[in-house]
Design a protein around this motif. Structure first.
Motif, PDB file in Angstrom:
ATOM      1  N   MET A 180      44.069  40.714  26.100  1.00 27.03           N
ATOM      2  CA  MET A 180      43.144  41.841  26.083  1.00 27.03           C
ATOM      3  C   MET A 180      42.265  41.865  27.327  1.00 27.03           C
ATOM      4  SD  MET A 180      44.004  43.504  23.496  1.00 27.03           S
ATOM      5  CE  MET A 180      42.711  44.732  23.677  1.00 27.03           C
ATOM      6  N   GLU A 181      41.909  40.685  27.821  1.00 25.74           N
ATOM      7  CA  GLU A 181      41.098  40.628  29.048  1.00 25.74           C
ATOM      8  C   GLU A 181      41.857  41.250  30.219  1.00 25.74           C
ATOM      9  OE1 GLU A 181      38.651  37.320  31.751  1.00 25.74           O
ATOM     10  OE2 GLU A 181      40.241  36.674  30.389  1.00 25.74           O
ATOM     11  N   GLN A 182      43.136  40.915  30.343  1.00 29.75           N
ATOM     12  CA  GLN A 182      43.937  41.464  31.430  1.00 29.75           C
ATOM     13  C   GLN A 182      44.200  42.950  31.217  1.00 29.75           C
ATOM     14  OE1 GLN A 182      47.367  39.256  32.599  1.00 29.75           O
ATOM     15  NE2 GLN A 182      46.359  37.270  32.429  1.00 29.75           N
ATOM     16  N   ALA A 183      44.472  43.345  29.983  1.00 30.10           N
ATOM     17  CA  ALA A 183      44.742  44.763  29.701  1.00 30.10           C
ATOM     18  C   ALA A 183      43.515  45.626  29.993  1.00 30.10           C
ATOM     19  CB  ALA A 183      45.185  44.932  28.248  1.00 30.10           C
ATOM     20  N   GLU A 184      42.348  45.168  29.588  1.00 29.35           N
ATOM     21  CA  GLU A 184      41.122  45.926  29.853  1.00 29.35           C
ATOM     22  C   GLU A 184      40.844  46.018  31.351  1.00 29.35           C
ATOM     23  OE1 GLU A 184      38.047  44.089  27.585  1.00 29.35           O
ATOM     24  OE2 GLU A 184      38.881  44.711  25.647  1.00 29.35           O
ATOM     25  N   ALA A 185      41.147  44.927  32.073  1.00 33.16           N
ATOM     26  CA  ALA A 185      40.954  44.942  33.529  1.00 33.16           C
ATOM     27  C   ALA A 185      41.885  45.968  34.174  1.00 33.16           C
ATOM     28  CB  ALA A 185      41.208  43.552  34.099  1.00 33.16           C
ATOM     29  N   PRO A 198      38.135  49.991  47.517  1.00 32.96           N
ATOM     30  CA  PRO A 198      38.477  48.560  47.625  1.00 32.96           C
ATOM     31  C   PRO A 198      38.320  47.850  46.285  1.00 32.96           C
ATOM     32  CG  PRO A 198      36.917  49.227  49.342  1.00 32.96           C
ATOM     33  CD  PRO A 198      36.985  50.354  48.358  1.00 32.96           C
ATOM     34  N   VAL A 199      39.223  46.912  46.020  1.00 31.29           N
ATOM     35  CA  VAL A 199      39.143  46.084  44.814  1.00 31.29           C
ATOM     36  C   VAL A 199      38.876  44.645  45.236  1.00 31.29           C
ATOM     37  CG1 VAL A 199      40.640  47.591  43.460  1.00 31.29           C
ATOM     38  CG2 VAL A 199      41.650  45.729  44.789  1.00 31.29           C
ATOM     39  N   GLY A 200      38.542  43.802  44.262  1.00 30.35           N
ATOM     40  CA  GLY A 200      38.194  42.423  44.579  1.00 30.35           C
ATOM     41  C   GLY A 200      39.286  41.671  45.303  1.00 30.35           C
ATOM     42  N   ASP A 201      40.537  41.971  44.962  1.00 31.57           N
ATOM     43  CA  ASP A 201      41.668  41.295  45.598  1.00 31.57           C
ATOM     44  C   ASP A 201      41.793  41.658  47.074  1.00 31.57           C
ATOM     45  OD1 ASP A 201      44.058  39.633  45.403  1.00 31.57           O
ATOM     46  OD2 ASP A 201      45.193  41.481  45.663  1.00 31.57           O
ATOM     47  N   LYS A 323      39.087  40.556  35.982  1.00 30.27           N
ATOM     48  CA  LYS A 323      38.556  41.911  36.051  1.00 30.27           C
ATOM     49  C   LYS A 323      38.059  42.232  37.453  1.00 30.27           C
ATOM     50  CE  LYS A 323      35.162  44.988  33.908  1.00 30.27           C
ATOM     51  NZ  LYS A 323      34.101  45.110  32.878  1.00 30.27           N
ATOM     52  N   GLU A 324      37.336  41.311  38.060  1.00 31.26           N
ATOM     53  CA  GLU A 324      36.804  41.544  39.406  1.00 31.26           C
ATOM     54  C   GLU A 324      37.911  41.689  40.436  1.00 31.26           C
ATOM     55  OE1 GLU A 324      32.515  39.178  39.195  1.00 31.26           O
ATOM     56  OE2 GLU A 324      34.364  38.073  39.563  1.00 31.26           O
ATOM     57  N   GLU A 332      28.603  41.600  45.558  1.00 35.96           N
ATOM     58  CA  GLU A 332      28.544  40.149  45.722  1.00 35.96           C
ATOM     59  C   GLU A 332      29.774  39.625  46.465  1.00 35.96           C
ATOM     60  OE1 GLU A 332      27.527  36.302  42.839  1.00 35.96           O
ATOM     61  OE2 GLU A 332      28.520  38.078  42.023  1.00 35.96           O
ATOM     62  N   ILE A 333      30.940  40.144  46.097  1.00 34.81           N
ATOM     63  CA  ILE A 333      32.181  39.712  46.760  1.00 34.81           C
ATOM     64  C   ILE A 333      32.256  40.277  48.170  1.00 34.81           C
ATOM     65  CG2 ILE A 333      34.703  39.909  46.689  1.00 34.81           C
ATOM     66  CD1 ILE A 333      34.495  39.853  43.630  1.00 34.81           C
TER      67      ILE A 333
END
Length: 371
Positions: A180-185, A198-201, A323-324, A332-333
């Motif tokens: 669920m954590e990955q699906a919500e992300a 831009p995304v965290g990756d 998620k980040e 922050e990132i």
């Protein structure tokens, strides 16, 4: 009020009390014969809620993809049918009974799938730009991943329920929070990729992109650019995916091209890494080896190149949550970019001498990150 009758009713000293015997024996008998069914019922209600969420995530991602294709890219009328077919595509990994050559086989299948998907998405709207194409591909990957997750979780749940098998549902119950954590992300990542943000990756490409500023950039491999700069008597080859499209490029192919022309003395890779619980987001760490995710073929290729040419690989990773990593990059990132640039230069000074050359690779999805 007189409690004498109640004390006598539930007295532990009187073993002959039939009501007290029933109070103790009935729950034992109930749990012995129906314990698993009761546990299955309780657990099922929690899993049903999760499946309902996954179903909404799947529908949302599909709707967002269709709207983007139809409204933004002005796709053809039959686009919805094609998109639904894309969502059900699957990839069969090659036979691994004989492990010799398995990486090349996986590499071929994955590349073939990417090329085929790209052509099919392009056919929906031939006028779309390369950047729009990468966005549509990413949205398609998110939608198909959420659909597959929903199918697998629903299959495991219905199988356990059909057989009234509580032990069969235990593994699903244990891994469901992570799923669920990955699906919500992934669901929350849709808006960032759709808007080209831009995304965290993308912190790896962002750092190398900063190092490329005010220097000429040249395409070197598919969706990958390079820049050659000087630094304190050293030659630096900078590599990143070609932004601002949503792509990770092909850094291994680019490294192979550089190696064919000039042998560098050191390879430095910069990438995002999943943090452990308790670790701070945006913290950095040094390491050795190829810092690159994915299915493993790119990492194998880079490791083989480095091994055959006796080139050490150093890595810098920026810690973040699941998620980040795939949602809009946090301040922050993003604020770590300048500091990590300085750390890269320090690493170059510590591990190379003047006259030597270094390859610096920014690994990650370069959505919204130009160069």
């Amino acid at each position: 009020m007189n409690f004498t009758s109640f004390d006598q009713l539930f007295s532990m000293s009187d073993d002959s009390n039939p009501i007290m015997m029933l109070v103790w024996i009935l729950p034992i008998v109930l749990f012995v014969f129906y314990g698993q069914r009761i546990q299955l019922f309780v657990t099922s209600s929690e899993i049903k809620k999760a499946i309902k969420k996954l179903d909404s995530f799947r529908d949302t991602s599909r709707t967002e993809l269709i709207n983007y294709i139809k409204n933004t890219l002005k796709a053809k009328d039959d686009s919805v049918k094609k998109i639904d077919r894309f969502l059900d595509y699957f990839t069969i990994m090659p036979v691994d009974m004989d492990p010799h050559g398995i990486v090349d086989k996986v590499h071929h299948i994955v590349r073939s799938r990417e090329d085929f998907t790209r052509l099919q998405v392009k056919s929906l709207s031939p006028e779309m730009t390369d950047i729009e194409l990468t966005k549509a591909q990413t949205l398609l990957e998110i939608a198909s991943s959420l659909q597959m997750i929903h199918k697998i979780v629903n299959h495991m749940f219905l199988t356990a329920k059909k057989q009234n098998n509580y032990p069969l549902i235990l593994p699903l119950q244990m891994i469901l929070p992570f799923i669920m954590e990955q699906a919500e992300a992934m669901k929350e990542a849709i808006s960032a990729f759709k808007a080209g943000q831009p995304v965290g990756d993308g912190i790896g490409p962002m750092i190398v992109g900063k190092m490329m500023l005010n220097n000429p950039k040249n395409p070197i491999a598919f969706q990958t650019v390079s820049s050659e700069i000087g630094f304190e008597g050293r030659k630096l080859f900078l590599l990143k995916a070609e932004g601002p499209g949503s792509t990770v490029g092909r850094p291994a192919d680019a490294l192979e091209i550089i190696i064919s022309k000039e042998k560098p003395d050191t390879i430095i890779m910069i990438d995002a890494a999943l943090k452990m619980e308790g670790e701070n987001s945006a913290s950095t760490a040094y390491g050795f080896g190829a810092a690159i995710g994915g299915i493993g073929t790119e990492r194998f290729q880079i490791e083989s190149i480095a091994t055959n040419n006796n080139i050490p690989i150093f890595s810098i990773v920026i810690k973040q949550s699941v998620k980040e990593a795939i949602t809009l990059m946090t301040k922050e990132i993003a604020d770590t970019a300048d500091d990590v640039c300085l750390q890269v230069y320090d690493m170059i000074r510590e591990n190379t001498k003047q006259g030597q050359s270094v390859v610096v690779i920014g690994v990650g999805n370069t959505s919204g990150v130009p160069q």
